[in-house]
Design an enzyme around this catalytic site. Sequence first.
Site, mmCIF file in Angstrom:
data_model
loop_
_atom_site.group_PDB
_atom_site.id
_atom_site.type_symbol
_atom_site.label_atom_id
_atom_site.label_comp_id
_atom_site.label_asym_id
_atom_site.label_seq_id
_atom_site.Cartn_x
_atom_site.Cartn_y
_atom_site.Cartn_z
ATOM 1 C CD GLU A 60 -2.975 -1.064 2.303
ATOM 2 O OE1 GLU A 60 -2.837 -0.242 3.204
ATOM 3 O OE2 GLU A 60 -3.974 -1.796 2.209
ATOM 4 C CD GLU A 83 -3.605 -5.983 4.057
ATOM 5 O OE1 GLU A 83 -4.466 -5.160 4.437
ATOM 6 O OE2 GLU A 83 -2.381 -5.793 4.183
HETATM 7 C C1 PNW Z 1 -4.373 -1.929 5.471
HETATM 8 N N1 PNW Z 1 -7.433 3.671 4.158
HETATM 9 O O1 PNW Z 1 -4.347 -0.594 5.884
HETATM 10 C C2 PNW Z 1 -3.038 -2.476 5.936
HETATM 11 O O2 PNW Z 1 -2.297 -3.116 4.931
HETATM 12 C C3 PNW Z 1 -3.095 -3.285 7.175
HETATM 13 O O3 PNW Z 1 -1.849 -3.251 7.823
HETATM 14 C C4 PNW Z 1 -4.238 -2.812 8.045
HETATM 15 O O4 PNW Z 1 -4.240 -3.438 9.307
HETATM 16 C C5 PNW Z 1 -5.514 -3.102 7.285
HETATM 17 O O5 PNW Z 1 -5.503 -2.531 5.997
HETATM 18 C C6 PNW Z 1 -6.770 -2.657 8.000
HETATM 19 O O6 PNW Z 1 -6.787 -1.262 8.154
HETATM 20 C C7 PNW Z 1 -5.174 0.415 5.401
HETATM 21 O O7 PNW Z 1 -7.638 4.577 4.945
HETATM 22 C C8 PNW Z 1 -5.299 1.534 6.207
HETATM 23 O O8 PNW Z 1 -7.909 3.683 2.998
HETATM 24 C C9 PNW Z 1 -6.046 2.598 5.793
HETATM 25 C C10 PNW Z 1 -6.660 2.562 4.565
HETATM 26 C C11 PNW Z 1 -6.534 1.460 3.748
HETATM 27 C C12 PNW Z 1 -5.791 0.377 4.180
#
Ligand code: PNW
Length: 446
Positions: free
Chosen positions: A168, A350
């Site tokens: 990401e 994921e």
């Molecule tokens: C992902 N957004 O994070 C990460 O890869 C993980 O480590 C995390 O625990 C999981 O998703 C759940 O949050 C994100 O705001 C965090 O769009 C924020 C966003 C997207 C993915």
Amino acid sequence: ATAPLPAVTGGLPEGFRFGAATAAYQIEGAVREDGRGESIWDRFSHRMGGDTGDVACDHYHRWESDLDLMAGLGLESYRFSIAWPRVQPDGRGALNPRGVAFYRRLVEGCLERGIEPVATLYHWDLPQARQEAGGWAVRDTALRFAEYAAHMGDALGDVVQGWITHNEPWVVAILGHALGRKAPGVRDWPTALTVAHHLLLSHGLAVDALRSRVGSAPIGITLNLNPMRGDDTGAVARMDAHQNRWFLDPVLRGTYPVELLEHYQRTFGPLPSLNPEDLDVISRPIDFLGVNYYSPTVVRASAEPPLQASAVAARGRVTAMGWEVDAGGLYDLLLRLRADYGDLEIWITENGAAFDDERLVDGVVEDASRVAYLSEHLDALRRAVADGVNVARYHAWSLLDNFEWEHGYDKRFGIVRVDYATQERILKRSALWYRDHIAAERGGRI
Ligand code: PNW
């Protein structure tokens, strides 16, 4: 609530694997053990004064029983991340052999249990020493990342079966450097765009470094992608270019989306880090695209700089994160990737949700909302496959409840509950459901 219908099985491609994902800082703990260096997330979480990853799920000490748990669920693939500061404490120079040994034990433990080990090189834990040298805002960090990738290829290329350069990069660049919500907590848009470019460059350099070292193991990158919804086509297009195409296009086509690039340059001035030759490196062939899917983004036109577009708060069914539950979004996203980028192999690296309505009943955590979420999304995946999309992995996020970054331990994404007071692992209904789903797919009895 009614129980979800039994899942549809069959029709998945040969070689498809079901698994689960985690990330080092979210589960390992043991932050001062065996020569691990400090990361930007140690620094950031301590500075914020809330929860930290100091102990997390204590996976660094419990990895063996955690692997047994995965084997018991019939998981076929495990996506974990390597903590750069554990294996190279300052992010340059000699490796820390005790850190490398941990990952070798883990990977060999996967292989002994018939679980495919998939390693992510960067799930957000930059060595603090690299931050002090300028972090991802300086080009040198991309070069250091390529050296780290080469070291990992040499150290683990004989046993790791899949490689993911970055997790990401949008989150790292924008949430970490424009909005300051994640480490290192910078709020400066031009810096964020420079960071995004260096992350992409480091991806391409790492593909080159790994390619000659890891045999036939597939190499890819994981992006967080959101299908865009909304009535204002201009705002939708800008948000899509910003969040999805800014990463997809350089990696898969060797170009930045030109309209947004010009818009950024009008807004922020020239982007000096962006050397046109870099795009050849960024677009090195990869073997799969990793996709993290949680929800669609609903967009409206607004005055908000720099995009003049904003995400609207979700309505309808939402998770504890406030994210809309919409499995149709996964289907739409997969079809769009095939239409716009061709027949590339896709791994769902994921997919999952945090919910607040879990409760322990007779030794099992009942989490009907998560069972429904997983079931609906796997059905959407199967529909996309039936319609010709080449999907080869599905990794549920996450194996365990864990450190959910700036939200701490309250948000629980696990299919397995962690009782943080005792470190006991307690199966949730969703883990049992997933076990049965995998077994049914494989034709075993459940
Ligand atoms: C992902 N957004 O994070 C990460 O890869 C993980 O480590 C995390 O625990 C999981 O998703 C759940 O949050 C994100 O705001 C965090 O769009 C924020 C966003 C997207 C993915």
